[in-house]
Scaffold this active site. Structure first.
Site, PDB file in Angstrom:
ATOM      1  N   GLY A   1       0.589  -1.068  -0.760  1.00 57.47           N
ATOM      2  CA  GLY A   1       0.022   0.308   0.232  1.00 57.47           C
ATOM      3  C   GLY A   1       0.904   1.386   0.417  1.00 57.47           C
TER       4      GLY A   1
ATOM      5  N   GLU B   1       4.337  -7.010   1.926  1.00 55.60           N
ATOM      6  CA  GLU B   1       3.581  -6.615   0.473  1.00 55.60           C
ATOM      7  C   GLU B   1       3.877  -5.420  -0.859  1.00 55.60           C
ATOM      8  OE1 GLU B   1       0.556 -10.220   1.467  1.00 55.60           O
ATOM      9  OE2 GLU B   1      -0.454  -9.077   1.781  1.00 55.60           O
ATOM     10  N   PRO B   2       5.042  -4.924  -1.250  1.00 55.75           N
ATOM     11  CA  PRO B   2       4.486  -3.590  -2.228  1.00 55.75           C
ATOM     12  C   PRO B   2       4.661  -4.111  -3.203  1.00 55.75           C
ATOM     13  CG  PRO B   2       6.887  -4.476  -1.246  1.00 55.75           C
ATOM     14  CD  PRO B   2       6.126  -4.984  -0.287  1.00 55.75           C
ATOM     15  N   GLY B   3       3.143  -3.900  -3.496  1.00 58.83           N
ATOM     16  CA  GLY B   3       3.657  -3.772  -5.484  1.00 58.83           C
ATOM     17  C   GLY B   3       3.856  -2.879  -5.904  1.00 58.83           C
ATOM     18  N   ARG B   4       2.920  -1.662  -5.619  1.00 60.65           N
ATOM     19  CA  ARG B   4       2.995  -0.585  -6.522  1.00 60.65           C
ATOM     20  C   ARG B   4       4.711   0.390  -6.523  1.00 60.65           C
ATOM     21  NH1 ARG B   4      -1.100   2.866  -7.602  1.00 60.65           N
ATOM     22  NH2 ARG B   4      -2.449   1.593  -5.902  1.00 60.65           N
TER      23      ARG B   4
ATOM     24  N   ARG C   1      -6.245   3.466 -14.923  1.00 56.78           N
ATOM     25  CA  ARG C   1      -6.671   4.402 -13.651  1.00 56.78           C
ATOM     26  C   ARG C   1      -7.004   5.839 -13.188  1.00 56.78           C
ATOM     27  NH1 ARG C   1      -3.215   5.214 -10.755  1.00 56.78           N
ATOM     28  NH2 ARG C   1      -4.087   4.579  -8.904  1.00 56.78           N
TER      29      ARG C   1
ATOM     30  N   TYR D   1      -9.998   5.538 -11.137  1.00 60.74           N
ATOM     31  CA  TYR D   1      -9.685   6.153  -9.866  1.00 60.74           C
ATOM     32  C   TYR D   1      -9.859   7.737  -9.917  1.00 60.74           C
ATOM     33  CZ  TYR D   1      -8.443   1.539  -9.798  1.00 60.74           C
ATOM     34  OH  TYR D   1      -8.359   0.457  -9.280  1.00 60.74           O
TER      35      TYR D   1
ATOM     36  N   CYS E   1     -13.663   4.897 -27.811  1.00 62.34           N
ATOM     37  CA  CYS E   1     -15.411   5.821 -27.804  1.00 62.34           C
ATOM     38  C   CYS E   1     -15.654   6.137 -26.803  1.00 62.34           C
ATOM     39  CB  CYS E   1     -16.122   4.359 -28.530  1.00 62.34           C
ATOM     40  SG  CYS E   1     -14.882   4.504 -29.598  1.00 62.34           S
TER      41      CYS E   1
ATOM     42  N   TYR F   1      -0.057  -1.682 -12.355  1.00 65.20           N
ATOM     43  CA  TYR F   1      -1.965  -1.104 -12.222  1.00 65.20           C
ATOM     44  C   TYR F   1      -2.271  -0.792 -13.669  1.00 65.20           C
ATOM     45  CZ  TYR F   1      -1.493  -2.522  -7.283  1.00 65.20           C
ATOM     46  OH  TYR F   1      -1.172  -3.488  -6.388  1.00 65.20           O
TER      47      TYR F   1
HETATM   48  N1  LLP Z   1      -1.299  -7.049  -0.440  1.00 64.27           N
HETATM   49  C1  LLP Z   1      -2.579  -7.134  -0.481  1.00 64.27           C
HETATM   50  C2  LLP Z   1      -3.296  -7.856  -0.120  1.00 64.27           C
HETATM   51  C3  LLP Z   1      -3.138  -6.471  -1.397  1.00 64.27           C
HETATM   52  O1  LLP Z   1      -4.716  -6.673  -1.990  1.00 64.27           O
HETATM   53  C4  LLP Z   1      -2.967  -5.699  -2.034  1.00 64.27           C
HETATM   54  C5  LLP Z   1      -3.242  -4.665  -3.486  1.00 64.27           C
HETATM   55  C6  LLP Z   1      -1.116  -5.331  -2.052  1.00 64.27           C
HETATM   56  C7  LLP Z   1      -0.951  -5.892  -1.753  1.00 64.27           C
HETATM   57  C8  LLP Z   1       0.087  -4.460  -3.233  1.00 64.27           C
HETATM   58  O2  LLP Z   1      -0.577  -2.831  -2.778  1.00 64.27           O
HETATM   59  P1  LLP Z   1       0.599  -1.933  -3.716  1.00 64.27           P
HETATM   60  O3  LLP Z   1       1.662  -1.553  -2.631  1.00 64.27           O
HETATM   61  O4  LLP Z   1       0.382  -2.217  -4.666  1.00 64.27           O
HETATM   62  O5  LLP Z   1      -0.085  -0.906  -2.728  1.00 64.27           O
HETATM   63  N2  LLP Z   1      -5.677  -0.931  -8.634  1.00 64.27           N
HETATM   64  C9  LLP Z   1      -5.539  -0.252  -7.442  1.00 64.27           C
HETATM   65  C10 LLP Z   1      -4.478  -1.319  -6.292  1.00 64.27           C
HETATM   66  C11 LLP Z   1      -5.630  -1.629  -5.868  1.00 64.27           C
HETATM   67  C12 LLP Z   1      -5.083  -2.384  -4.893  1.00 64.27           C
HETATM   68  C13 LLP Z   1      -5.375  -3.893  -4.271  1.00 64.27           C
HETATM   69  N3  LLP Z   1      -4.167  -4.848  -3.521  1.00 64.27           N
HETATM   70  C14 LLP Z   1      -4.907   0.722  -8.106  1.00 64.27           C
HETATM   71  O6  LLP Z   1      -4.421   1.186  -9.611  1.00 64.27           O
HETATM   72  O7  LLP Z   1      -4.278   1.862  -7.567  1.00 64.27           O
END
Ligand code: LLP
Length: 463
Positions: free
Chosen positions: A278, A320-323, A360, A364, A391, A421
């Site tokens: 997050g 759990e970093p993704g973004r 996005r 959002y 369109c 994302y």
């Molecule tokens: N762990 C869990 C359980 C999650 O549900 C998520 C994201 C993450 C980790 C990773 O979060 P991050 O570090 O990437 O913020 N599509 C949306 C974001 C949805 C996130 C869903 N869960 C966007 O484009 O902003």
């Protein structure tokens, strides 16, 4: 968007700001390193290069629109996260942000773990050789088939998301004569100030089991009573694109409180806590993200302190970093098509992609930056809205930005921070062909996800 967090309750309305654009940057040619991947720079002719390769060559070889991902930046961010948290913690990259087999291999080489949330992500991870014990399996509605695959593969943990799932996973594990390691995902009652659709720890939503009313404690009770489940810890994920550490701290504190309750009731000290992902990244120069070492320090300090005061052994932490890992590492390259000045309003700049490669903004209200990258320009700034070719009038890539007034069809423009994302949420709307992801490193570029073709479209359409 405002980015604070507080216990659930007050509404979002008071923290969202009106849509706005700031004044143009003093020099539109400057590429702010906050929003661009680390090896991005301009060459002597003023064209953007990444990993030492210029955009003209990239566009010619791979076409546009396309995502270009700076592999060394990705790897450096993986290392920054694992170094920051150290050997007593685990970093699980959240595959939903962007997953491919090449990414899975990089993660392994950099020593990370992986969070998957669907059978498709699990297949990609296993196919690329990620050891199953380094995989966490998530989801609020895992199918029986997905649970079965995860158990058979031997994933390191399944994160239980509901009372029904406790029973489902236990049953499947028993039928495979496995004692499955699990965590319980709790919603801690923190309302993270991000877009409503990406905030996940307030109580009125579909994820997890509430700490409130003793529900999480009941989930622990039921899980501990089942022989085929080994409860290794508690999981909390409060939302996404969050800048303020306060929400994470409240979450950590409440999770530790639950560990203390579990110890008091069952005499068991659960060995792990997962504080989810997050962390926000910079999409524009106005965003100020935290560095991994600040985050690691804030989280481990609070967990250590709370555990000391509760007389608990400090659990192993995972995140759990993704973004925050993949987001900043990529940009989307577009070719400018139609330019439509609307007197007194703004100029609409249409590109050869749009909401199919970046949903996005529409979904959002996300803010992005954009730059002219095939050349520099000394022309005056003009207020633009970068739109796609779909369109639909909501097909906006960058809502408000400034580009040089001499922008012309055929110029290349790029939108930074599209690593997370964007490809993973890309669609075929209007039968668009999803763009490729090209990894660039040390003067070499290679496709890691190829561009979709019209044959791909026809192959799915069985006629
Ligand atoms: N762990 C869990 C359980 C999650 O549900 C998520 C994201 C993450 C980790 C990773 O979060 P991050 O570090 O990437 O913020 N599509 C949306 C974001 C949805 C996130 C869903 N869960 C966007 O484009 O902003």
């Amino acid at each position: 968007m405002s980015r604070s967090a507080h216990p659930a309750g007050p509404r979002h309305a008071d923290v969202f700001t009106e849509g706005h654009y700031s004044a143009p940057a003093a020099d539109l040619n400057v590429l702010d390193e906050k929003v661009w991947a680390r090896t991005v720079t301009r060459d002597a002719d003023g064209a953007l290069t990444v990993g030492g390769i210029g955009v003209a060559r990239l566009a010619e070889e791979f076409g546009t629109p396309a995502y270009f991902l700076d592999e060394s930046d990705f790897r450096a961010r993986c290392r920054a996260w694992s170094d920051a948290f150290g050997p007593d913690a685990d970093v699980f990259y959240a595959g939903k942000a962007f997953l491919s087999r090449a990414v899975v291999r990089w993660l392994q080489e950099e020593g990370l773990h992986l969070d998957v949330c669907s059978g498709g992500e699990l297949t990609t991870a296993l196919d690329a050789g990620m050891p199953a014990e380094r995989i966490a399996f998530h989801g609020n509605n895992k199918t029986a088939a997905e649970i079965e695959r995860a158990v058979e593969a031997g994933v390191g943990r399944i994160v239980l998301d509901s009372f029904q799932e406790i029973v489902r996973v236990a049953h499947i594990a028993r039928s495979h004569r496995v004692r499955q390691r699990v965590q319980i995902r709790v919603t801690v009652g923190v309302e993270a100030h991000t877009h409503e659709f990406i905030a996940t720890a307030h109580e009125d939503q579909k994820f997890g089991i509430a700490l409130a009313d003793g529900q999480a404690a009941e989930a622990v009770r039921r899980t501990l009573a089942l022989d085929s489940l080994e409860l290794i810890g508690i999981h909390s994920h409060i939302g996404s694109q969050i800048f303020d550490m306060a929400g994470f701290e409240v979450s950590a504190r409440r999770v530790v409180q639950l560990l203390a309750e579990v110890r008091d009731e069952h005499g068991v000290e659960l060995p792990e806590i997962d504080l989810g992902g997050g962390l926000g990244i910079a999409y524009t120069s106005e965003d100020d993200p935290r560095e991994p070492h600040e985050i690691a320090k804030a989280l481990s300090d609070i967990v250590t302190r709370e555990c000391e005061s509760a007389g608990l052994r400090t659990p192993r932490i995972s995140v759990e970093p993704g973004r925050a890992i993949v987001g900043p590492t990529a940009f989307t390259l577009y070719e400018v098509g139609t330019i439509k000045p609307l007197e007194g309003l703004r100029t609409y700049v249409s590109v050869d992609g749009g909401m199919s490669d970046n949903i996005r903004t529409a979904l959002y209200d996300a803010e992005y930056s954009v730059a002219l990258v095939s050349r520099t320009s000394d022309a005056e700034p003009m207020l633009v809205r970068v739109v796609g070719k779909h369109c639909e009038s909501g097909d906006i890539v960058v809502k408000d930005a400034f580009l040089p007034a001499d922008l012309a069809p055929g110029d290349l423009i790029a939108v930074p921070a599209t690593g997370a994302y964007c490809r993973s949420m890309a669609s075929n709307y209007n039968h668009a062909l999803r763009p490729p992801v090209v990894a660039v490193r040390d003067g070499e570029a290679r496709v890691i996800v190829r561009r979709e073709t019209e044959e791909d479209l026809l192959r799915l359409d069985v006629g």
